[in-house]
Design an enzyme around this catalytic site. Structure first.
Site, PDB file in Angstrom:
ATOM      1  N   CYS A 454       0.833  -1.208   0.000  1.00  0.00           N
ATOM      2  CA  CYS A 454       0.000   0.000   0.000  1.00  0.00           C
ATOM      3  C   CYS A 454       0.865   1.256   0.000  1.00  0.00           C
ATOM      4  O   CYS A 454       0.436   2.305  -0.496  1.00  0.00           O
ATOM      5  CB  CYS A 454      -0.935  -0.003   1.209  1.00  0.00           C
ATOM      6  SG  CYS A 454      -0.089  -0.211   2.793  1.00  0.00           S
ATOM      7  N   HIS A 827      -0.967   1.009   7.580  1.00  0.00           N
ATOM      8  CA  HIS A 827      -1.518   1.009   6.218  1.00  0.00           C
ATOM      9  C   HIS A 827      -1.443   2.424   5.651  1.00  0.00           C
ATOM     10  O   HIS A 827      -1.531   3.401   6.383  1.00  0.00           O
ATOM     11  CB  HIS A 827      -2.972   0.526   6.267  1.00  0.00           C
ATOM     12  CG  HIS A 827      -3.643   0.492   4.928  1.00  0.00           C
ATOM     13  ND1 HIS A 827      -3.252  -0.352   3.915  1.00  0.00           N
ATOM     14  CD2 HIS A 827      -4.704   1.195   4.445  1.00  0.00           C
ATOM     15  CE1 HIS A 827      -4.035  -0.161   2.859  1.00  0.00           C
ATOM     16  NE2 HIS A 827      -4.915   0.768   3.156  1.00  0.00           N
TER      17      HIS A 827
END
Length: 996
Positions: A454, A827
């Protein structure tokens, strides 16, 4: 006597009168009488019991039979013979079409009087055969319950040997066909009681004959895995599983999951139907068997089955939390399904619309069960927030619903996620991407997460949304001898023209992978961005030209033209310059060095540093002192606007003009009116940007991006171990260092240095301070005196006469957010919008004010949220508030685009000219063909997948309309009774919906 009894029973006398006469007949029956009279009375009582049209008649028949069986055993045994029983069982009793339903009750009643008779064994043998035959005929639940009751009372009649095994299997098949045809609560309770009697008989047999268990379970699995049944097997089969000893569970599951003869479709059918069993209100250990089978499938890596079943059943399981009677088992299954489904957010996101309503219902219920379930549900939700961060727009309503509930700590969350994952090898799930049926409604394309990638996806999307950079990359010629830039061009082209909802950046990842990065581990997106830009820059710098020269402007001097054309694309788009000056405080000699940069790394001021009152030597509106006079004493030194960055003190109160601004912040010298018209005469009160900037301004004690830039540009004292070696003094001396921006990049990248090393834990920790982000930023750029007269005036751009500084305005275009508390975990996702010049073509670039309508247009440019494969519409409000709702989600890397002005007019005009001449970038032939072929391939894949899924799922158990449970709870608050969602009871319809 039989005639008298029959006449009395058939008479129209009141029952109490009849009862008196019957008493006399029964008392007389206790006396000795001849065999013929006994037979007559036994025939009459049998007729009354089996065909009596009222309960009263059947009760009289029963009472007479019991008297004759007790007082006339020989005659009763002679009457209750094998031939008579065989006739009853095979032919029934009564007229055709009206056969008695009480034959089994009659036999059970009579058996107690012949147990010691010589004919008992013959009767038992007959019944062993006949009950097996009866079960094979699939009797109704009521008749099956009567058989079970008979056999439970007289176990001698249970089939033995091979017949016993067959009997168990056929009994399970009977249960599989049980259906409750009524929705009345009494009928449902009667049905549940009947099922319990039948499954109780199986338990009785299994206790005495454990060898029958596994063949019975095999038959059960055959039923629930069948894809040929027109009608789904009854959930009553759940009552069978509850009696299987748990010590057999491991062996049973292992045999099932390793049986190659069981197809994936059969296994998916079976586990799907088992999950439906959470609706069964009387089952015990059902959840344990469901979870055990799910774990067994994970152990043999049947991930496709687990994914399909979870996505098709999780909402139904969730809806059962409304009912206290099945809540505990449903919650256990839900917990495992969610905590194990860690490769994708799909399962959790299916529940998001329903969570607030369920939470409200449980709070309203206000029971111990509801309170406990709420706490467990909140823990589960926070685990999902932790695992699948980056969806603030979806999570806000859920967060609001559970905000008053306890929040688990990170260790607890990691423990739960760690112990329930399908596999510890993340690459085993790499091919199971989230199912995306079609392109996002935004028209944008997502990027597939290839295993903690990510950090790369968010950077790529931010670069892609930098439209000037994207167009330049897409316009590159074929065969430019720059492999990495070519791969980026292909990736951008697919993001622009692919029909897929998301594409895989695998090829670009392998090409741009920093060699020190650990595969599969989370990385720092800022570190990746710097490495990527440096690679692209060096690749072109060494002669591998990447694009054709921009159209030469008539305004460009030969020197400027040569300077511009010698820059790489990275330098043109992201390159800026900074002058670092160091002044010796003893001899006042100043040394300076100009450096190029592609991003500014902004440290956080110490907590006791008043950033809004900090001194800056780079004022926007006015000339500020560039250097202070050398201090004569310590007091003077403390009052210097050159603040010691390492050790600020309470004396740091001087407040010359602030160097970095956001539109809407108070201008220097304008204390009387914080919203003031700008240099170009635009009315700020009517300007949405200025008004919004005022609203976006952080509170006094909080941080803002201008605060961090001012801190970055503020003077730093070099003392003690950090003394400066002055060439003029030829020794180490106290000095002051200051940085000045001399060239603003086209795209300004700001990295907020949130990660710092903690020597106590020997780990990098994260600064979670909320930093307000201005949508428009004004940056001071130092320019040479001779350049100030050549300024191209655009909007607020301008130079203060004689100051040496000019204001450059930047518009926010991307924000990369890090969710988590460590750079090694968490993330990344990003907010982006496509900033372009809003000055219409043909408008003279004469420095005139930008029309209000254009500013309004600029302010309303659509924001998007990019989170790996998911792309959704968003807003600047969401960007601004994300940390308020989710404290661990903090802005990390910011992209700003420079408005047309002195520093960028040449590049802006070249880009604008290229846009007018060529319109959208034209891709070279090979690239267009590759995209076209992939789009055709995607359509073929969709058609094939649709066919496969239809074949794969068509036989999946059809769930009831589970959402009606939630809708009923929402719309019908007046339901009452023992089984309502709130009280644990309910009206008949809600109970029926629960079980069936």
């Amino acid at each position: 006597m039989d005639k008298i009894l029959e006449a009395v029973v058939m008479s129209s006398y009141p029952n109490n009168v009849k009862q008196g006469l019957v008493r006399r007949v029964i008392e007389a029956a206790k006396q000795p009488m001849d065999s013929e009279q006994c037979w007559s009375m036994l025939e009459l009582s049998t007729k009354l019991y089996l065909t009596g049209d009222t309960k009263y008649k059947r009760d009289i028949g029963k009472e007479v039979l019991e008297v004759y069986g007790h007082y006339h055993p020989e005659e009763f045994e002679e009457f209750f013979n094998v031939r008579f029983l065989l006739s009853l069982l095979q032919e029934g009793y009564g007229p055709l079409g009206k056969r008695s339903h009480y034959v089994l009750d009659y036999i059970q009643l009579g058996l107690q009087f012949v147990l010691e008779s010589p004919s008992a064994n013959s009767i038992f043998s007959l019944l062993r055969i006949e009950v097996l035959r009866k079960v094979c005929e699939r009797p109704s639940p009521k008749q099956c319950a009567k058989i079970s009751k008979l056999l439970m009372q007289h176990p001698q009649c249970i089939p033995t040997g091979k017949h016993q095994l067959l009997f168990c299997q056929q009994l399970i098949r009977c249960i599989g066909q049980f259906q409750c045809v009524s929705e009345g609560e009494e009928e449902i309770m009667e049905f549940l009681e009947q099922v319990n009697k039948v499954s109780g008989l199986l338990q009785r047999i299994w206790r005495t004959q454990t060898s029958a268990i596994l063949p019975s379970l095999k038959e059960l699995f055959t039923i629930i895995s069948s894809t040929e049944e027109q009608e789904a097997p009854s959930n009553a089969l759940a009552s069978v599983v509850q009696f299987v000893p748990l010590e057999l569970m491991d062996g049973v599951i292992r045999n099932l999951t390793n049986d190659d003869s069981i197809t994936d479709v059969q296994m998916m059918m079976a586990i799907g139907r088992m999950i439906d069993w959470v609706s069964w209100p009387l089952g015990k250990n059902i959840d344990k068997w469901i979870i055990a089978l799910l774990k067994g499938l994970a152990a043999v890596k049947k991930f496709s089955i687990l994914i399909e079943v979870t996505l098709s059943k999780i909402e139904k399981v969730f809806s059962k939390l409304l009912y206290p009677i099945v809540r505990e088992g449903a919650l256990s299954v839900l917990q495992y399904m969610l905590l194990s489904f860690q490769h994708s957010h799909e399962a959790f996101h299916l529940l998001l619309p329903h969570i607030p309503r369920l939470v409200a219902s449980l709070k309203k219920e206000d029971s111990n069960s509801a309170t406990s379930s709420l706490e467990q549900l909140a823990e589960l939700i926070h685990c999902m927030f932790f695992r699948f961060s980056g969806f603030p727009d979806l999570y806000e309503p859920v967060l609001e619903a559970v905000k008053a509930l306890p929040i688990p700590n990170e260790d607890r969350i990691k423990h739960l996620l760690g112990q329930n994952a399908w596999t510890s090898q993340k690459n085993e799930l790499a091919c199971f991407y989230p199912r995306l049926a079609s392109k996002s409604e935004t028209g944008k394309i997502g990027l597939i997460n290839l295993g903690n990638t990510c950090y790369m996806n968010s950077i790529i999307q931010s670069l892609f949304m930098a439209s000037d950079f994207r167009h330049s990359v897409l316009n590159l010629t074929e065969g430019n001898s720059q492999p990495l830039m070519t791969k980026l061009q292909w990736l951008f082209a697919f993001l622009e023209h692919s029909q897929r909802p998301a594409i895989s950046p695998e090829s670009f990842l392998s090409a741009s992978w920093p060699p020190w990065f650990t595969p599969g581990a989370q990385q720092d997106c800022s570190e990746y961005l710097k490495y990527l830009l440096d690679r692209l820059h060096e690749e072109e710098k060494t002669g591998k030209r990447i694009y054709q020269k921009l159209k030469e402007s008539s305004l460009m001097s030969q020197a400027v033209e040569h300077h511009c054309l010698n820059k790489t694309l990275i330098e043109k788009m992201f390159g800026g310059k900074m002058m670092t000056k160091i002044r010796c405080l003893k001899c006042l000699n100043v040394s300076s060095r100009e450096e190029a940069f592609t991003d500014l790394s902004l440290a956080f001021p110490p907590s006791d540093r008043n950033v809004r009152g900090s001194t800056s030597v780079l004022p926007v509106e006015e000339i500020g002192p560039q250097f202070t006079e050398p201090p004569e004493n310590a007091g003077q030194l403390m009052g210097s606007p050159w603040i010691q960055r390492k050790a600020p003190t309470a004396s740091d109160h001087a407040a010359p003009p602030v160097s970095v601004e956001t539109l809407g912040f108070q201008e220097p010298g304008e204390a009387a009116n914080p919203i003031h018209s700008n240099d170009a005469g635009v009315d700020a009160a009517k300007d949405p940007l200025l008004t919004f900037g005022e609203q976006a301004c952080a509170p006094k004690d909080s941080r803002s991006v201008p605060d961090l830039i001012n801190y970055f540009l503020s003077p730093e004292r070099l003392t003690a171990e950090n003394k400066y070696h002055c060439e003029k003094c030829a020794s180490l001396q106290d000095a002051e260092k200051v940085a000045e921006l001399t060239e603003g990049p086209h795209y300004l990248i700001l990295t907020l240095l949130r990660f710092s090393f903690d020597p106590r834990t020997m780990k990098r920790k994260k600064i979670l301070d909320n930093v307000s982000i201005p949508v428009v930023l004004k940056l001071p750029i130092l320019v040479a005196p001779e350049e100030t007269e050549e300024v191209c005036w655009h909007g607020k751009d301008g130079a203060v006469p004689g100051s040496g500084f000019m204001t450059v305005v930047y518009d926010l275009c991307s924000v990369v957010v890090h969710s988590g508390i460590s750079s090694e975990s968490g993330h990344y996702y990003c907010y982006s919008r496509e900033c372009t010049d809003t000055v219409p073509h043909g408008q003279p670039r004469d420095g005139g004010p930008k029309p209000d309508s254009d500013k309004q247009l600029d302010f309303e440019i659509q924001w998007y949220l990019f989170n790996d494969t998911r792309v959704s519409f968003s807003s600047f409000e969401s960007v601004s508030n994300v940390t308020s709702f989710f404290p661990k989600d903090t802005a990390y890397v910011l992209f700003y685009r420079q408005r047309p002005g002195r520093q960028s007019c040449l590049l802006h005009e070249a880009l604008a000219e290229a846009g007018r001449l060529h319109g959208e970038p034209s891709l070279h032939k090979d690239l267009m063909e590759a995209i076209s072929k992939d789009n055709i391939l995607f359509l073929q894949e969709q058609e094939k997948e649709a066919r496969n899924r239809a074949a794969y799922i068509c036989a999946l158990p059809k769930s009831p309309l589970w959402w009606r449970d939630l809708d009923r709870d929402k719309d019908d608050d007046s339901s009452s009774g023992g089984c309502s969602p709130a009280a644990g009871g309910g009206g008949s319809s809600s109970f029926h919906g629960l079980v069936f």
